[in-house]
Design a protein around this motif. Structure first.
Motif: not given
Length: 395
Positions: A291-297, A307-311, A343-347
């Motif tokens: 995920e980007s930004p990473i958790s805790g940001s 979120v970028t997946f490997d497949e 996957l792009t998750i926005g408000p």
């Protein structure tokens, strides 16, 4: 006879008297002849009706299969169901078969459920064939009559009250029953294979093959490098008995590309299926995502989470959770390297401000392998900054 020595006038009178005495006899004779004529005409009608029967039309209803023993003695088994043929739950028809003629008995169930039996005798111990498809599926029995003989047709509704029609046709039929001499020379074909050949599947995936008719389950031969890993296949019914084969792994399929599975089988008449050859890629590896930004940001009220997946992923399997899920737009899929790997998750409008705002992501790849739940927390700063100027405005 009138004597010749009498005068003519006396002979005429005597003749008239004789005719009058014979009149009752003549009337009776005429009546007998008329009755005989009617009897002959009735006999001709009977002959015509019997001829119709010989052409294969049921001769009529016989009340409640009276020849059967009380409680029934014949077990009908088909489509995973069984039941006794009983007098009170049986309707019987008869017809005369002609030598060398192929007949198809067709039972069309309009409501409820009923099964079809055809026999040489009225106790149904010498069966020609049976058909026991579930529900309103059509039942039929096809056979060749070896001699001129009476055949008995029983409609068994012991499992459920039914409404039905029954017809007797000459020539072969296609209905899922068993018979003694059907003219089925057509090879079976597959109507569906799921997943289709060429797909990527998981290591526990089941392969389902549907045929256009009942198959001889004992004729099944599996081949290819997946055959030895399979459970051997399980037969079931989609439309008619034994028309669907489900093949799963005995434990798991071995991972790899170009895994092969071949299938050979015959229908009930012995016609061979053209070998079905299938190829699959077996993917047993769970996907990974970053995920980007990473958790805790620290993010603001409009920051999207990417979120970028490997497949490639199964977009329909996505489930979002956490306190940010209900404020999201549900996510939008796109391609970075391969289809549906990003996957792009926005408000939907804006993220609510606060600390430890949470977002969880569950999803599977196209082979069905599940992502280990991706859990992230963020501090959302939704407050616009304040500034001051020096010297103050207007100084």
């Amino acid at each position: 006879m009138v004597p010749n020595h009498l005068p003519p006038e006396l002979r005429f009178s005597a003749t008239l008297d004789i005719l009058k005495s014979l009149l009752p006899f003549l009337v009776a004779l005429a009546t007998v002849l008329a009755l005989a004529t009617c009897a002959d005409e009735g006999g001709d009608t009977k002959d015509e009706e019997e001829q119709v029967v010989e052409e294969g039309v049921p001769s009529g209803l016989v009340a409640d299969c009276d020849s059967l023993s009380a409680g029934g003695a014949l077990v009908v088994d088909g489509g995973g169901r069984s039941g006794n043929l009983e007098r009170s739950q049986c309707t019987e028809y008869t017809f005369i078969g002609e030598p060398g003629v192929t007949y198809t008995i067709v039972l069309t169930v309009l409501a409820g459920n009923a099964d079809l039996l055809v026999a040489f005798n009225d106790t149904y111990t010498s069966l020609v064939g049976t058909s026991a498809n579930s529900g309103t599926a059509t039942d039929s029995v096809t056979f060749e009559s070896g001699l001129s003989a009476e055949y008995f047709i029983a409609v068994n509704s012991s499992l459920q009250a039914s409404a039905f029609t029954i017809t007797v046709q000459t020539g072969g039929g296609d209905g899922g029953g068993t018979g003694g001499g059907g003219e089925d020379t057509s090879a079976p074909v597959t109507s569906d294979t799921t997943p289709p050949s060429g797909s990527t599947i998981g290591d526990t995936a089941q392969i389902v093959v549907t045929f256009d008719e009942s198959m001889d389950t004992g004729s099944l031969v599996l081949g290819g490098d997946m055959a030895t890993e399979s459970d051997g296949g399980v037969w079931s019914q989609t439309t008619v008995a034994d028309d669907t084969l489900t093949i799963g792994p005995a434990t798991v399929w071995t991972e790899g590309v170009d895994r092969t599975l071949t299938l050979d089988a015959d229908d009930l008449a012995g016609n061979a299926l053209a070998t079905l050859s299938l190829v699959y890629s077996v993917d047993a590896t769970a996907p990974a995502g970053i995920e980007s930004p990473i958790s805790g940001s620290l993010i603001n009220g409009g920051t999207p989470i990417i979120v970028t997946f490997d497949e490639s992923m199964d977009t329909g399997s996505l489930v979002l959770g956490g306190t940010m899920a209900t404020e999201s737009d549900g996510g939008v899929w796109s391609q970075t390297t391969v289809a549906d790997d990003t996957l792009t998750i926005g408000p939907a409008t804006a993220w609510s401000g606060g600390v430890d705002r949470s977002l969880t992501i569950d999803v599977a790849d196209v082979a069905g392998n599940a992502l280990a739940t991706l859990s992230s927390t963020y501090t959302v700063d939704a407050t616009a900054p304040l500034g001051s100027e020096f010297p103050a405005s207007g100084s």
